[in-house]
Each structure stands twice: as C-alpha cells, then as structure tokens.
Design a protein around this motif. Structure first.
Motif, short mmCIF file in Angstrom:
data_model
loop_
_atom_site.label_atom_id
_atom_site.label_comp_id
_atom_site.label_asym_id
_atom_site.label_seq_id
_atom_site.Cartn_x
_atom_site.Cartn_y
_atom_site.Cartn_z
N THR A 301 130.46 54.08 101.03
CA THR A 301 130.73 54.57 99.96
C THR A 301 129.82 56.30 99.58
OG1 THR A 301 130.12 52.59 98.81
CG2 THR A 301 129.22 54.39 97.48
N TYR A 305 128.76 59.66 96.50
CA TYR A 305 130.28 59.37 95.83
C TYR A 305 129.76 59.94 93.46
CZ TYR A 305 126.65 55.54 93.22
OH TYR A 305 125.66 55.64 92.62
N ASP A 310 135.78 63.33 92.59
CA ASP A 310 137.13 62.19 92.83
C ASP A 310 136.42 61.41 94.11
OD1 ASP A 310 136.43 64.30 94.74
OD2 ASP A 310 138.60 64.86 95.30
N GLY A 311 134.51 61.36 94.07
CA GLY A 311 134.49 60.20 94.92
C GLY A 311 133.49 60.59 95.72
N ALA A 317 135.91 58.01 98.37
CA ALA A 317 136.73 58.91 98.24
C ALA A 317 138.38 59.10 97.55
CB ALA A 317 136.25 60.21 98.14
N GLN A 320 139.42 56.36 95.36
CA GLN A 320 139.10 57.42 94.50
C GLN A 320 140.54 58.62 93.80
OE1 GLN A 320 137.06 54.56 92.80
NE2 GLN A 320 137.13 56.60 91.47
N ARG A 321 140.91 58.78 95.12
CA ARG A 321 141.77 60.24 94.78
C ARG A 321 143.47 59.58 95.22
NH1 ARG A 321 138.57 62.20 98.85
NH2 ARG A 321 137.44 64.07 98.49
N CYS A 323 143.70 56.51 93.70
CA CYS A 323 144.26 55.97 92.28
C CYS A 323 144.30 56.91 91.14
CB CYS A 323 142.96 54.85 91.84
SG CYS A 323 141.56 55.86 90.69
N CYS A 329 143.83 53.24 89.07
CA CYS A 329 142.59 53.80 88.35
C CYS A 329 142.01 52.50 86.90
CB CYS A 329 141.75 54.75 87.26
SG CYS A 329 141.58 56.28 89.08
N MET A 335 137.23 53.79 87.85
CA MET A 335 136.75 53.29 89.21
C MET A 335 138.40 52.95 89.44
SD MET A 335 134.12 51.07 91.38
CE MET A 335 132.60 52.45 89.97
N ALA A 336 138.46 52.77 91.11
CA ALA A 336 139.69 52.78 91.79
C ALA A 336 139.76 51.11 91.52
CB ALA A 336 139.92 53.34 92.98
N ASN A 339 138.38 49.85 94.64
CA ASN A 339 137.34 50.01 94.94
C ASN A 339 136.06 49.20 94.50
OD1 ASN A 339 136.88 51.94 96.72
ND2 ASN A 339 136.46 53.96 95.46
#
Length: 451
Positions: A301, A305, A310-311, A317, A320-321, A323, A329, A335-336, A339
């Motif tokens: 994490t 974050y 983008d986390g 991250a 996240q990118r 998703c 997401c 949140m992805a 994740n």
C-alpha cells in the motif's frame, strides 16, 4: 482454479465492457486491520515509507537528464526514507555489558529532542562500535531522519554529531558523521536480495529463478536499464541499449515496483501462509507469520495511498491505475476491485493465522497470487494496445511495456514456454513498435486458467 480470481474477466476489461462488480463498495481502509504492535525489528509506518523512495526516484527520472538518472540510481541503491539506521563510535570507553539486538536506547537529535532507538545488532562488552535503528513508530517520525541516497537530506531528526546514548542509566558518549553514518536498511534495490534470502523456497520465486536463472534477477534488470546495457539471463534478456533515456527511465520507474517489490510482497504472503501452524492459544497464534503479512500489506500500500489521485506509488497504485483504465473500480469509493478483494483476503488470512486455523490458507495464497497478477496482465495489454492499435511508439510506452512483460514472463513460462516467448518477442526493448496486440492478448488468454 478453485478460489482463484477470474483473470480473464478482469484483464479483458481493459478494452471491453467494464467488469461486473465482484465486491461490495464498502471495503476497509487499505491500512486498516489488526496490525501487531510495532517492535524492535519492524514498524508498519517505516515499511510503508518505502514509497517515498519510489516517489523521489520518479521525480529524479522525470528530469530527463544524466544528473537526474544518477540521482535516481542513488536513491534506488541507498534508499533514504525506510529503515533508517546509524553507526556510532563510542568515545571515553567501550561497552561495559553486552547490549542485545532490539534493546531500547535513547539519544538526542541535532535540535536537542529525544531520539528513540533500538540496537540494530548485538554489541558485545568491550566493543566501541554501536549500530542503532531509529525507532520509527509513526509516519511523522519517518520524515525526521532522511539521509541515505536522498538528494535532499533532512537531518533534523537524526542523532546529533556527538552526544550520549543511554542504555537504561548507563551513558555512552559517541561521535559519528550524520551525512555518512546514517543509512537505510530497506531499499528498493535491496528487495531483490531480501526476496532471495528469505523467500527462495516459495513456489513463485522458484518460477522466476527457473526462468531468469539468477537469484537477483530484478536488481540486475533494473541496473541494466539504468546503464543502457544488455542482460545475460537464461531467458527474457532485454537489451536496454535499444532504448534512449526516456525508455530506460520508464523501465526503471515501473520495474522497481512490478519486479522488485512485487516478488518481495508475494514472498512475504507465501511465507506467512506456508508457516501457519495450529497452537494452544487461539487468537494469539503465528505471531511471526502475522507480522510478515503486516509487512506485506504495508509495502503493498505505502504511506501515500491517499495522497495522490491514483493511490500513491506502489502496487496499490498500479492496481488503481489499472481499474481507472479498465472500468474495474468499485462503485462509491472508487477502489480497484483487485485492491478491495486483496485487503479482504489479507484480513481473513490474518484472522486464520491468529486462530491457528490453517485449512484454507493455501486457497488464500493462490487467490492473492491471482489478484497480484491481474495488474500485470492489464499493464501489458494497455501498453501493447497503445503501441499497436494507436501506433503510440513513445519510448515511455515501450519501457513500461518491457517492465510489465518482465514481471509476468516467468509466470507465463511456467504454463507455456511458447506463450512467454511470444510476449517477450513483442515487448522486449527494440521490438515494441512491431508487436501485435492480438497476438499478445491471445498468448495471455490461453494461459489464464494456469495463471
């Protein structure tokens, strides 16, 4: 595939319809959970601070200069924000009685504030050398002694150049150089060697060793990218002389996370789960495996974050990118899906470890591996799609594609050597501009069940 994440659905979402939501929109905060108390050898905040090394590395690479590349190489090798330690030389006498590793110590900073320390290693009576670890117990403290390879060293919370170290009531005068004798024991470069030393017997590391033929493959890959040099692995050899500085910088930026960090985190998870044993005190079992899982979550994490759109800068991250680009997401908090589920699995695994109920731990391990693999697949498909369908041949795209490919090639090779060779041939430096998105996608899709 029992208990495994549906890789095909998640990865294909990059260019098809968004993934149907797999988890509830309400998920725990990434850093929430039953963390064990910070101890002499580990602090959650300290481990998470490794993302500040990555942030600094990215900033220096973005300068696009030889000086920026050199500064990035130094923060990569020497760190600056995680695992701060110092080597002290005692004066006016030596250690009077043995000081055990982890013993609590007290010193003073340059500004006169108390500095909490622990002994980094055993120090025998009669020695004049004392190695100490800053007792990082909060994110605020992490920022107070930033030296190592940090291009903007901050000495404000470091020990004063000379003073006294207290072990209980015993006083030991010391001297040291704040710039030269403060260093970091956790670095991006060191993750490769740490994975080799601690996780060489885990199933995933064995796949990477079988493919690359080198135990420190990740570090060697990154160093070759920094230097614009070829590699000499058993398989999957990139030749970074085919990239200019832009491509090499992108390879380094992404490789540090998806090669160095990815394997170390996966090794921590596999080691913790494989070490699960039943015990006579349910609720307090498996303290060391639980601590390893804590470290995995912290390194996954990072500390930033929630500080960037983008986390942050680490694996959280990357997911996240993915998703954001793939429509995976979760609703509400964004949140992805990867994740959201991986943190649920972390929490469930910690509960099982604490209770000593090990029956389902192997299933947890396999599912976490599947989830950690999803962003790698998404990253490859995204870069290949840009290179082929959009004819975006920027070396930034090629460098990122090379890094994601290097991170997944051993996993694919364990399923299909021809599939791995296909991906390598289309994304290795110098060939990204002539690769085929459809060919790479097919090479991945036919191995989803195995991955």
């Amino acid at each position: 595939m029992r208990g495994r994440v549906p890789l095909a659905a998640l990865a294909a979402a990059l260019v098809t319809a968004p993934l149907l939501r797999q988890v509830a929109s309400t998920v725990p905060d990434p850093r929430s959970g039953v963390f064990l108390a910070d101890g002499a050898d580990f602090s959650v905040a300290d481990a998470a601070a490794l993302d500040l090394d990555q942030r600094t590395l990215i900033g220096r690479l973005s300068l696009g200069t030889d000086g920026g590349l050199a500064a990035a190489a130094r923060i990569y090798a020497e760190g600056g924000f995680s695992g701060p330690c110092a080597d002290l030389t005692l004066v006016d006498g030596s250690i009077m009685a043995d000081i055990g590793r982890g013993t609590s110590l007290l010193g003073s900073s340059l500004g006169g504030d108390d500095v909490l320390l622990t002994a980094l290693e055993d120090a025998a009576a009669g020695s004049i050398r004392l190695r100490v670890r800053y007792a990082v117990e909060s994110a605020a403290f992490v920022g107070s002694c930033r030296v190592g390879g940090n291009p903007a060293a901050d000495l404000s919370g470091c020990l004063a150049q000379s003073g006294n170290i207290y072990v209980g009531d015993q006083r030991y005068p010391y001297v040291y150089s704040p710039l030269e004798d403060n260093y970091n024991t956790r670095t991006l470069a060191g993750l490769g060697a740490a994975a080799r030393d601690a996780h060489a017997d885990t199933p995933t590391f064995k796949k990477f060793l079988a493919y690359y033929g080198e135990t420190d493959y990740a570090n060697e890959w990154i160093l070759a990218a920094f230097g614009g040099l070829p590699t000499f692995f058993r398989n999957g050899n990139p030749d970074f002389s085919r990239f200019d500085q832009e491509g090499r910088a992108a390879a380094v930026q992404w490789g540090t996370v998806v090669l160095n960090l990815w394997m170390y985190v996966m090794g921590l998870v596999e080691g913790a789960i494989d070490d699960c044993v039943a015990c006579d005190t349910p609720g307090a079992c498996n303290s060391l495996p639980r601590r390893a899982l804590d470290q995995a979550r912290a390194l996954y994490t990072g500390s930033q974050y929630d500080k960037t759109p983008d986390g942050g800068y680490l694996l959280f991250a990357v997911a996240q990118r993915g998703c954001m680009r793939c429509g995976t997401c979760t609703s509400g908090d964004g949140m992805a899906a990867v994740n959201a589920e991986i943190f649920q699995l972390y929490s469930q695994a910690e509960e099982h470890l604490a209770e000593g109920t090990c029956t389902y731990m192997e299933e947890h391990r396999d599912r976490i591996l599947g989830l950690l693999t999803v962003p790698l697949v998404q990253g490859i498909l995204e870069q290949t799609h840009a290179l082929d369908h959009h004819e975006d041949h920027q070396q930034t795209i090629q460098g990122q594609g090379a890094a994601f490919a290097a991170a997944i090639l051993p996993l694919v090779d364990a399923c299909s050597q021809s599939g791995a060779l296909t991906i390598y041939n289309d994304l290795t430096p110098g060939r990204g501009t002539i690769g085929s998105y459809e060919v790479v996608r097919f090479a991945l899709e036919r191995n989803y069940d195995c991955l």
